[in-house]
Scaffold this motif. Structure first.
Motif, short mmCIF file in Angstrom:
data_model
loop_
_atom_site.label_atom_id
_atom_site.label_comp_id
_atom_site.label_asym_id
_atom_site.label_seq_id
_atom_site.Cartn_x
_atom_site.Cartn_y
_atom_site.Cartn_z
N CYS A 173 0.75 -1.24 0.12
CA CYS A 173 0.17 0.10 0.16
C CYS A 173 0.97 1.20 0.21
N PHE A 174 1.87 1.37 0.85
CA PHE A 174 2.54 2.55 1.05
C PHE A 174 3.56 2.74 -0.22
N LEU A 175 4.06 1.61 -0.83
CA LEU A 175 4.85 1.59 -1.92
C LEU A 175 4.09 2.45 -3.15
N ILE A 176 2.73 1.94 -3.19
CA ILE A 176 1.76 2.19 -4.30
C ILE A 176 1.75 3.70 -4.42
N ILE A 258 9.79 1.91 3.49
CA ILE A 258 8.29 2.23 3.84
C ILE A 258 8.09 3.58 4.45
N SER A 259 9.08 3.96 5.41
CA SER A 259 9.09 5.00 6.07
C SER A 259 9.47 6.19 4.88
N ALA A 260 10.43 6.14 4.01
CA ALA A 260 10.47 7.31 3.07
C ALA A 260 9.32 7.59 2.16
N SER A 261 8.51 6.42 2.14
CA SER A 261 7.50 6.36 1.12
C SER A 261 6.34 7.13 1.72
N ILE A 262 6.21 7.09 3.12
CA ILE A 262 5.13 7.77 3.91
C ILE A 262 5.26 9.21 3.87
N MET A 263 6.71 9.44 3.95
CA MET A 263 7.00 11.09 4.29
C MET A 263 6.87 11.70 2.82
N ALA A 264 7.25 11.00 1.81
CA ALA A 264 7.25 11.13 0.32
C ALA A 264 5.78 11.78 0.01
N ALA A 265 4.56 10.78 0.44
CA ALA A 265 3.31 10.93 0.12
C ALA A 265 2.81 12.25 0.63
N ALA A 266 3.16 12.56 1.92
CA ALA A 266 2.80 13.90 2.51
C ALA A 266 3.47 15.00 1.86
#
Length: 427
Positions: A173-176, A258-266
């Motif tokens: 989910c987070f990678l997508i 995963i952590s970087a993906s979450i930060m990048a989404a925001a």
């Protein structure tokens, strides 16, 4: 004959896949423990408030985590002792008791925050399907019952495999979402250069506290303590050092992605629009007009998976620590442990019932984790340098130098966390 051969081949393939997954179950367990709603909240707030300027913190935290996981795991491979057993025998029983109390208090706060955030997310998400939405209390009760049901009926292997499925869902989910909402590559690269964002005088934004919470949720003392228990239970010895190291590499690499993906989404959505993040449920209402309903649904599913995956080890933390400290068999079917887990699980109803907002508590909790980190580093520094315990595997000067840097880094983040909390309270 052909059908029989095909069935045999299929069974063999499934057996091989199962054994391959089993090799990485300790690392998957740590990943599920590490990436929870507290981590998601910290990374999302960092991305929303400061873009990608703090991604260097994730890199530094993941490198520290890998080294510490590997060092604590290596200690168990060599001595056959878990961390708490070592603290009790070779340092002082009070040190082991300190970690049991400190980690249990942190876990209780996390259980409240995690279920509060998951319930809040599901409530906002349900508004798009049911008029008025479904009560947060109902969602919280459902997920509490689900985790407790799996705990009650499943053995350790079943528990770990259930967690592996949830972690895989969360990761996907987070990678997508990363590819849907990612910011410019130049911003990501620029964020790899260590810096502390400047904020206007009098602003309520506090980068110091956010940095401490990011470190606290990634370089988590509980990970290293539980890691030794998992290594011992897997039956690994020093002959399995390469497997243990590979397992740690896979686990920490996924933590970073995963952590970087979450930060990048925001960062790619909220930061661009100048929207700050004050509650987890905002991620649903604020992202939809910016990223679309599909991206929001995927992100919400990832958040729920993150919350449930971290809730598994959260409710088990205290019973496992007690078994670890007393060097007794980890039998979770004992009535006393079922009662402990039941009451810890019920803490998940606190936030929905009292309608509290958990994001402040979660960030304070993660900053608190950073405060106990220096003690965790100092303990393994002492143990891994005792020749009578480690023999030829006693720390080299290189390992001690790295530990010294990690200790300095942990002391800095502890200072930052304390200062950030006082700044937030006095704002």
């Amino acid at each position: 004959m052909s059908s029989a051969n095909n069935a045999t081949n299929n069974t063999s393939i499934m057996s091989t896949i199962g054994k391959g997954i089993a090799l990485f179950l300790p690392g998957i367990f740590l990943l599920g423990f590490n990436i929870g709603t507290g981590s998601v909240t910290a990374m999302a707030k960092a991305g929303a408030d400061y873009g990608m300027t703090l991604i260097w913190t994730i890199v530094a935290s993941c490198l520290c985590t890998f080294f510490m996981i590997n060092l604590y795991g290596r200690y168990t491979l060599i001595t056959g002792e878990t961390a708490l057993q070592a603290f009790r025998k070779h340092i002082h029983p009070a040190v082991g008791i300190f970690f049991i109390i400190a980690l249990s208090v942190g876990v209780c706060g996390s259980v409240m925050g995690v279920m509060g955030i998951v319930a809040d997310i599901c409530y906002e998400w349900s508004k798009t399907i049911v008029a008025g939405g479904i009560s947060p209390i109902a969602f919280s009760a459902f997920f509490i019952a689900l985790v407790y049901f799996i705990f009650w009926n499943g053995n350790t292997q079943f528990f770990e495999r259930s967690l592996a499925v949830i972690v895989a869902l969360m990761s996907a989910c987070f990678l997508i979402n990363f590819f849907i909402m990612m910011p410019p590559a130049a911003d990501i690269l620029h964020g790899l250069i260590p810096s502390i964002p400047e904020v206007p005088l009098g602003s309520d934004k506090g980068p110091l506290l956010v940095i401490a919470s990011m470190v606290g949720t990634t370089v988590f003392s509980g990970l290293f303590i539980i890691r030794t228990t998992l290594v011992k239970e897997a039956g690994w010895t020093i002959k399995d050092y390469k497997q243990q190291k590979l397992d740690a590499i896979v686990s920490v690499s996924l933590m970073f992605v995963i952590s970087a993906s979450i930060m990048a989404a925001a960062a790619g959505t909220l930061f661009v629009e100048g929207i700050t993040l004050t509650s987890a449920s905002q991620m649903i209402t604020l992202l939809e007009p910016l990223a679309g309903s599909l991206a929001v649904s995927i992100f919400a599913l990832g958040l729920v998976a993150a919350g449930v995956s971290s809730q598994f080890p959260n409710v088990l933390m205290l019973p496992w620590l007690l078994c670890d400290y007393s060097d007794s068999k980890r039998d979770m079917t004992l009535p006393k442990f079922r009662v402990i887990v039941f009451f810890i699980s019920l803490l998940g109803l606190v936030v929905p019932i009292f309608e509290a907002r958990p994001i402040f508590v979660m960030i304070i909790s993660q900053a608190f984790n950073a405060v106990i980190l220096p003690i965790t580093v100092a303990c393994i520094f002492y143990l891994s340098n005792k020749k009578e315990l480690m023999g030829q595997y006693k720390n080299t000067w290189v390992a001690n130098s790295i530990l010294g840097l990690i200790l300095a880094f942990s002391l800095f983040t502890s200072y930052v966390g304390i200062k950030g909390v006082f700044a937030l309270l006095s704002a």
